[in-house]
Design a protein around this motif. Sequence first.
Motif, PDB file in Angstrom:
ATOM      1  N   VAL A 141       0.836  -1.202   0.000  1.00  0.00           N
ATOM      2  CA  VAL A 141       0.000   0.000   0.000  1.00  0.00           C
ATOM      3  C   VAL A 141       0.870   1.250   0.000  1.00  0.00           C
ATOM      4  CG1 VAL A 141      -1.652   1.325   1.380  1.00  0.00           C
ATOM      5  CG2 VAL A 141      -1.948  -1.133   1.113  1.00  0.00           C
ATOM      6  N   ARG A 142       1.935   1.215   0.824  1.00  0.00           N
ATOM      7  CA  ARG A 142       2.823   2.388   0.908  1.00  0.00           C
ATOM      8  C   ARG A 142       3.484   2.673  -0.435  1.00  0.00           C
ATOM      9  NH1 ARG A 142       3.710   1.035   6.256  1.00  0.00           N
ATOM     10  NH2 ARG A 142       5.219  -0.573   5.763  1.00  0.00           N
ATOM     11  N   LYS A 143       3.856   1.603  -1.157  1.00  0.00           N
ATOM     12  CA  LYS A 143       4.608   1.787  -2.405  1.00  0.00           C
ATOM     13  C   LYS A 143       3.721   2.029  -3.624  1.00  0.00           C
ATOM     14  CE  LYS A 143       8.417  -1.026  -0.759  1.00  0.00           C
ATOM     15  NZ  LYS A 143       8.495  -2.447  -0.461  1.00  0.00           N
ATOM     16  N   ASN A 144       2.464   1.654  -3.556  1.00  0.00           N
ATOM     17  CA  ASN A 144       1.585   1.781  -4.727  1.00  0.00           C
ATOM     18  C   ASN A 144       0.340   2.570  -4.375  1.00  0.00           C
ATOM     19  OD1 ASN A 144       2.958  -0.317  -6.600  1.00  0.00           O
ATOM     20  ND2 ASN A 144       2.715  -1.351  -4.656  1.00  0.00           N
ATOM     21  N   GLN A 145      -0.360   2.968  -5.411  1.00  0.00           N
ATOM     22  CA  GLN A 145      -1.595   3.739  -5.204  1.00  0.00           C
ATOM     23  C   GLN A 145      -2.782   2.794  -5.056  1.00  0.00           C
ATOM     24  OE1 GLN A 145      -1.929   7.148  -5.291  1.00  0.00           O
ATOM     25  NE2 GLN A 145       0.290   7.359  -5.347  1.00  0.00           N
ATOM     26  N   ILE A 146      -2.711   1.898  -4.064  1.00  0.00           N
ATOM     27  CA  ILE A 146      -3.856   0.999  -3.880  1.00  0.00           C
ATOM     28  C   ILE A 146      -4.295   0.996  -2.418  1.00  0.00           C
ATOM     29  CG2 ILE A 146      -3.384  -0.553  -5.822  1.00  0.00           C
ATOM     30  CD1 ILE A 146      -2.112  -2.464  -3.832  1.00  0.00           C
ATOM     31  N   GLU A 147      -5.514   0.541  -2.209  1.00  0.00           N
ATOM     32  CA  GLU A 147      -6.058   0.450  -0.847  1.00  0.00           C
ATOM     33  C   GLU A 147      -6.219  -1.023  -0.505  1.00  0.00           C
ATOM     34  OE1 GLU A 147      -9.988   2.236   0.106  1.00  0.00           O
ATOM     35  OE2 GLU A 147      -9.540   3.505  -1.608  1.00  0.00           O
ATOM     36  N   ILE A 148      -5.711  -1.450   0.627  1.00  0.00           N
ATOM     37  CA  ILE A 148      -5.979  -2.824   1.081  1.00  0.00           C
ATOM     38  C   ILE A 148      -6.572  -2.763   2.486  1.00  0.00           C
ATOM     39  CG2 ILE A 148      -5.057  -5.144   1.436  1.00  0.00           C
ATOM     40  CD1 ILE A 148      -2.704  -4.469  -0.289  1.00  0.00           C
ATOM     41  N   HIS A 149      -7.742  -3.330   2.643  1.00  0.00           N
ATOM     42  CA  HIS A 149      -8.390  -3.322   3.960  1.00  0.00           C
ATOM     43  C   HIS A 149      -8.379  -4.716   4.573  1.00  0.00           C
ATOM     44  CE1 HIS A 149     -10.349   0.677   3.804  1.00  0.00           C
ATOM     45  NE2 HIS A 149     -10.057   0.515   2.529  1.00  0.00           N
ATOM     46  N   PHE A 150      -8.073  -4.750   5.856  1.00  0.00           N
ATOM     47  CA  PHE A 150      -8.204  -5.994   6.625  1.00  0.00           C
ATOM     48  C   PHE A 150      -9.244  -5.728   7.707  1.00  0.00           C
ATOM     49  CE2 PHE A 150      -4.038  -6.619   4.832  1.00  0.00           C
ATOM     50  CZ  PHE A 150      -3.859  -7.986   4.785  1.00  0.00           C
ATOM     51  N   PRO A 151     -10.107  -6.702   8.000  1.00  0.00           N
ATOM     52  CA  PRO A 151     -11.002  -6.510   9.143  1.00  0.00           C
ATOM     53  C   PRO A 151     -10.160  -6.473  10.430  1.00  0.00           C
ATOM     54  CG  PRO A 151     -11.693  -8.392   7.793  1.00  0.00           C
ATOM     55  CD  PRO A 151     -10.329  -7.996   7.331  1.00  0.00           C
ATOM     56  N   ALA A 152     -10.707  -5.901  11.498  1.00  0.00           N
ATOM     57  CA  ALA A 152     -10.036  -5.990  12.801  1.00  0.00           C
ATOM     58  C   ALA A 152      -9.814  -7.476  13.097  1.00  0.00           C
ATOM     59  CB  ALA A 152     -10.914  -5.357  13.870  1.00  0.00           C
ATOM     60  N   LEU A 153      -8.741  -7.769  13.830  1.00  0.00           N
ATOM     61  CA  LEU A 153      -8.366  -9.175  14.073  1.00  0.00           C
ATOM     62  C   LEU A 153      -9.527 -10.053  14.527  1.00  0.00           C
ATOM     63  CD1 LEU A 153      -4.865  -9.071  15.790  1.00  0.00           C
ATOM     64  CD2 LEU A 153      -5.447  -9.805  13.470  1.00  0.00           C
ATOM     65  N   LYS A 154     -10.316  -9.528  15.475  1.00  0.00           N
ATOM     66  CA  LYS A 154     -11.388 -10.373  16.053  1.00  0.00           C
ATOM     67  C   LYS A 154     -12.495 -10.688  15.048  1.00  0.00           C
ATOM     68  CE  LYS A 154     -13.480  -6.349  18.125  1.00  0.00           C
ATOM     69  NZ  LYS A 154     -13.474  -5.463  19.190  1.00  0.00           N
ATOM     70  N   TYR A 155     -12.552  -9.943  13.937  1.00  0.00           N
ATOM     71  CA  TYR A 155     -13.580 -10.231  12.921  1.00  0.00           C
ATOM     72  C   TYR A 155     -13.024 -11.042  11.743  1.00  0.00           C
ATOM     73  CZ  TYR A 155     -15.630  -6.286  15.436  1.00  0.00           C
ATOM     74  OH  TYR A 155     -16.091  -5.443  16.408  1.00  0.00           O
ATOM     75  N   CYS A 156     -11.733 -11.443  11.809  1.00  0.00           N
ATOM     76  CA  CYS A 156     -11.143 -12.231  10.714  1.00  0.00           C
ATOM     77  C   CYS A 156     -11.561 -13.688  10.788  1.00  0.00           C
ATOM     78  CB  CYS A 156      -9.616 -12.150  10.758  1.00  0.00           C
ATOM     79  SG  CYS A 156      -8.984 -10.569  10.187  1.00  0.00           S
ATOM     80  N   THR A 157     -11.409 -14.289  11.970  1.00  0.00           N
ATOM     81  CA  THR A 157     -11.798 -15.696  12.122  1.00  0.00           C
ATOM     82  C   THR A 157     -13.322 -15.747  12.356  1.00  0.00           C
ATOM     83  OG1 THR A 157     -11.028 -15.460  14.376  1.00  0.00           O
ATOM     84  CG2 THR A 157      -9.589 -16.620  12.892  1.00  0.00           C
ATOM     85  N   ASP A 158     -13.865 -16.956  12.346  1.00  0.00           N
ATOM     86  CA  ASP A 158     -15.322 -17.098  12.335  1.00  0.00           C
ATOM     87  C   ASP A 158     -15.991 -16.397  13.520  1.00  0.00           C
ATOM     88  OD1 ASP A 158     -14.962 -18.511  10.075  1.00  0.00           O
ATOM     89  OD2 ASP A 158     -15.359 -20.477  10.944  1.00  0.00           O
ATOM     90  N   ASN A 159     -17.022 -15.631  13.219  1.00  0.00           N
ATOM     91  CA  ASN A 159     -17.750 -14.891  14.252  1.00  0.00           C
ATOM     92  C   ASN A 159     -19.139 -14.530  13.727  1.00  0.00           C
ATOM     93  OD1 ASN A 159     -17.874 -11.856  13.289  1.00  0.00           O
ATOM     94  ND2 ASN A 159     -15.893 -12.664  12.649  1.00  0.00           N
ATOM     95  N   ALA A 160     -20.046 -14.197  14.651  1.00  0.00           N
ATOM     96  CA  ALA A 160     -21.421 -13.915  14.240  1.00  0.00           C
ATOM     97  C   ALA A 160     -21.642 -12.451  13.868  1.00  0.00           C
ATOM     98  CB  ALA A 160     -22.374 -14.306  15.366  1.00  0.00           C
ATOM     99  N   ALA A 161     -20.689 -11.572  14.232  1.00  0.00           N
ATOM    100  CA  ALA A 161     -20.859 -10.158  13.878  1.00  0.00           C
ATOM    101  C   ALA A 161     -20.872 -10.007  12.351  1.00  0.00           C
ATOM    102  CB  ALA A 161     -19.726  -9.327  14.486  1.00  0.00           C
TER     103      ALA A 161
END
Length: 333
Positions: free
Chosen positions: A283-303
């Motif tokens: 992201v720093r080197k290129n003009q792109i956006e990469i989003h990651f969910p907050a850690l607790k929402y990455c693995t299986d969850n009901a939210a």
Amino acid sequence: MLILGLETSCDETSAAVLNDGKLQSMVVRTQEIHTIYGGVVPEVASRQHILQISDIAATAIQRAEINGTDLDAIAVTYGAGLMGALLVGLNFAKGLSLGWNIPFLGVNHMEGHLSANFIDNPNFDYPFLCLLVSGGHTQIWKVTEFGKYELMGQTRDDAAGEAFDKGARVLGLNYPGGPEIERTAADGDRSKYGFTMPVVRGAELDFSFSGVKTALLYKVQKMTREQISNNLHHICASYQEIIIDTLLDRMNKAIKRSGIKRVAVAGGVAANTRFREKAADIVRKNQIEIHFPALKYCTDNAAMIAMAGYERMKNGETSALDLTAVPNLSLAG
Ligand code: KG4
Ligand code: ZN
């Protein structure tokens, strides 16, 4: 709209309450019992869900400081996942729906993972690419609007999470392998053991991880127990690096091919810190956006399930009581 989300597709029993897209509470209980078997045992998972689901849903409702009867709807995972495990959540949701006389909606687990990106980022914009990296899936989707998915690339064999899990087993580490390998790799030399990046001829956006796992197995078979244990952190660091580099390589190619410079990463492997660091570098080197969910929402969850349900139910979508669980449900519909 006050929604109760329920997730029981694999080895996490989870419930969450979402109010107009804002998370009010989330409870996730991971079934530790599977660690002794080195992987999830489906029948055991179903039985654990039956024991836990009622208590977990009640806790989520209580933590949201509402009563069950305040709820407007229920969103529940109906696929993909383990048949018996899915049925527990789905039938529990149907029971609540009948008892409280409110609608329910069956949610695609993968759409849930993707929707985890909206929990902290409600204004996340379309179109975007979704790199879905879980224990069972490794796919790149082009998402033009909510619910419209076009598959750009996928794994031909093992998923990225599976490569972590199987690699961990080869190395005598616990299940789930991703967090174990990440922890062990922390101070390891990432270049000490060279693994070749897998390519799928004629399909530059596809993945193949079974060869990397086999390469790891062959390397380890040639080493003594002592060599393995002295170098475990280097082996893990090198193995983790090739999986991450492969994911980022295909992601970059998908960006080039589609011209879409916004990426949402989703699924359990998105919790990997090294993966997040390397993506941030890009992201720093290129003009792109990469989003990651907050850690607790990455693995299986009901939210994430409640969030996907909200996106669909605000357009009036609901499910009928004869909806059944679909273990191999795809995002493509
Ligand atoms: O999305 P998820 O919770 O369940 C599925 O829907 O499959 O993903 C679980 C997968 C497992 O294979 C696990 O090893 C992997 O995600 N995983 C990780 C990490 N945390 C979980 N892989 C790499 N690094 C992690 N920190
Ligand atoms: Zn999942």
